[in-house]
Design an enzyme around this catalytic site. Structure first.
Site, PDB file in Angstrom:
ATOM      1  N   ASP A  67     -12.747 -11.637  -4.100  1.00 29.80           N
ATOM      2  CA  ASP A  67     -13.346 -11.064  -4.684  1.00 29.80           C
ATOM      3  C   ASP A  67     -13.388 -10.651  -6.210  1.00 29.80           C
ATOM      4  OD1 ASP A  67     -10.135 -10.630  -5.210  1.00 29.80           O
ATOM      5  OD2 ASP A  67      -9.953  -9.017  -3.984  1.00 29.80           O
ATOM      6  N   ASN A 136      -1.775  -0.912   0.796  1.00 32.15           N
ATOM      7  CA  ASN A 136      -2.283   0.151   2.012  1.00 32.15           C
ATOM      8  C   ASN A 136      -2.917  -0.306   3.199  1.00 32.15           C
ATOM      9  OD1 ASN A 136      -4.238  -1.394   0.622  1.00 32.15           O
ATOM     10  ND2 ASN A 136      -5.289   0.398  -0.408  1.00 32.15           N
ATOM     11  N   HIS A 138      -5.149  -3.723   3.044  1.00 27.69           N
ATOM     12  CA  HIS A 138      -6.225  -3.984   2.281  1.00 27.69           C
ATOM     13  C   HIS A 138      -6.062  -5.044   2.265  1.00 27.69           C
ATOM     14  CE1 HIS A 138      -5.969  -3.234  -2.316  1.00 27.69           C
ATOM     15  NE2 HIS A 138      -5.124  -5.340  -2.457  1.00 27.69           N
ATOM     16  N   GLU A 143     -11.101  -2.021   1.489  1.00 31.07           N
ATOM     17  CA  GLU A 143     -10.193  -0.844   1.708  1.00 31.07           C
ATOM     18  C   GLU A 143      -9.904   0.201   2.768  1.00 31.07           C
ATOM     19  OE1 GLU A 143      -7.917  -0.660  -1.108  1.00 31.07           O
ATOM     20  OE2 GLU A 143      -8.853  -0.610  -3.248  1.00 31.07           O
TER      21      GLU A 143
HETATM   22  P1  PGA Z   1      -0.084  -9.142  -4.876  1.00 34.15           P
HETATM   23  O1  PGA Z   1      -1.497  -7.975  -4.116  1.00 34.15           O
HETATM   24  O2  PGA Z   1      -0.593  -9.911  -4.339  1.00 34.15           O
HETATM   25  O3  PGA Z   1      -0.562  -8.307  -6.494  1.00 34.15           O
HETATM   26  O4  PGA Z   1       1.171  -8.001  -4.228  1.00 34.15           O
HETATM   27  C1  PGA Z   1      -2.410  -7.953  -2.682  1.00 34.15           C
HETATM   28  C2  PGA Z   1      -3.287  -7.465  -2.781  1.00 34.15           C
HETATM   29  O5  PGA Z   1      -3.647  -6.181  -2.927  1.00 34.15           O
HETATM   30  O6  PGA Z   1      -4.440  -7.997  -1.720  1.00 34.15           O
END
Ligand code: PGA
Length: 247
Positions: A67, A136, A138, A143
Site C-alpha cells: 500500500d 482493528n 486490517h 479496513e
Molecule cells: P504496525 O501496523 O506494524 O505498525 O503495527 C500494522 C498494520 O497496521 O498493518
C-alpha cells in the site's frame, strides 16, 4: 493457519527473515510481497544483516508493497516508498527498478490500481507475502467494512487507523485520509503468506482472528481461506489466545 509462537519481537523477526531466506534461496527470482509499519522493521534489519554476510542474494528478486498513502511522493519521509528505500532497499543488492510500491501521486489513481494488479500478474504472482495486522484487523489498508474490494483500490482510512498511524506524523491532521492498497483478493493470490504480530496491542485482534470465523469486519479473517498461511506471533501478542481457539 500454521501458528508459530515465539518469545519476543527479535525472535519473530529472525524467524520471518529465515523463512524469506528459504524462499529466495530455493527461487532466486522470487516475487516478494512486502509490508510497512513497525512490525516488519526487525525482519528488514535481519535481511540486511544476512545480505551483508552473503547469506541471501536479492539481485533477481522482485518486490511489491501492499500500500501507499495518497498524495505522498517517495521523497516524503512518511511515504511507504521512503520507508522501504530507507529500511531495506538502500541496504541490500535488490535492483530498485524491480521494487514496486503503489504510486499515491498518480494522476489517475484508478488506472494506477489496475496497472498494479497487472504488474503483479506479469511478474508471475507473489511467492511470499509478508503481512502485519492492524489492531482493528486490517490487512494492508483493507479496513473493516460491510464489503471489501478484492483488487487493488483507493480506500478511505478509518479514524482508528488514522489515529494509530499518526504516531509517525507531526500531527493527526497531516495523516492522509486515503490510500492505495492491494485488495484482499490480490493478497490471497499469493502462493504463501506470512502474517506477523508482536506486542500487547495486538493481543485482542489475534484472539479474535484465531476464533476462526470469517467476516469483512475483520479483514484478516479472510486469511483463513488461504491454504498456506503462517502466523508468527510473539508472547505478548499471543497472550489472549483462548485455549479452545479453532484455528
Ligand atoms: P504496525 O501496523 O506494524 O505498525 O503495527 C500494522 C498494520 O497496521 O498493518
Amino acid at each position: 493457519m500454521k501458528i508459530i509462537e515465539v518469545e519476543s519481537y527479535e525472535d519473530m523477526s529472525r524467524k520471518a527473515a529465515d523463512i524469506i531466506k528459504g524462499v529466495v534461496c530455493s527461487k532466486p527470482n522470487a516475487v516478494l510481497g512486502l509490508a510497512t509499519g513497525s512490525t516488519p522493521e526487525g525482519v528488514y534489519r535481519c535481511l540486511i544483516e544476512d545480505n551483508k554476510k552473503g547469506l541471501i542474494d536479492f539481485s533477481k528478486v522482485t518486490s511489491f508493497n501492499l500500500d501507499e498513502y495518497e498524495g505522498l511522493d517517495g521523497s516524503n519521509p512518511n511515504s511507504y516508498r521512503y520507508y522501504m528505500d530507507n529500511k531495506l532497499f538502500n541496504h541490500i543488492n535488490i535492483h530498485k527498478e524491480r521494487t514496486f510500491v503503489p504510486d499515491g501521486m498518480a494522476e489517475d489513481l484508478e488506472k494506477e490500481c489496475k496497472a498494479y494488479d497487472e504488474k503483479i500478474s506479469l511478474a508471475g504472482g507473489i511467492d511470499l507475502q509478508i503481512l502485519g495486522i492492524g489492531s482493528n484487523g486490517h490487512i494492508g489498508f483493507n479496513e473493516p467494512a460491510d464489503m471489501l474490494i478484492p483488487s487493488t483500490h483507493v480506500t478511505e482510512l478509518t479514524e482508528e487507523t488514522i489515529k494509530a498511524n499518526s504516531r509517525f506524523f507531526p500531527s493527526l491532521d497531516q495523516v492522509p485520509r486515503r490510500a492505495v492498497t492491494m485488495g484482499m483478493g490480490s493478497i490471497l493470490k499469493a502462493r504463501r503468506i506470512l502474517l506477523l504480530a508482536s506486542g500487547k496491542n495486538k493481543a485482542d485482534v489475534i484472539d479474535r482472528l484465531l476464533q476462526g470465523d470469517i467476516s469483512t469486519s475483520l479483514p484478516a479473517s479472510m486469511l483463513h481461506m488461504h491454504r498456506d498461511v503462517t502466523l508468527i506471533v510473539d508472547k505478548e501478542a499471543a497472550s489472549k489466545i483462548s485455549n479452545d481457539c479453532c484455528a
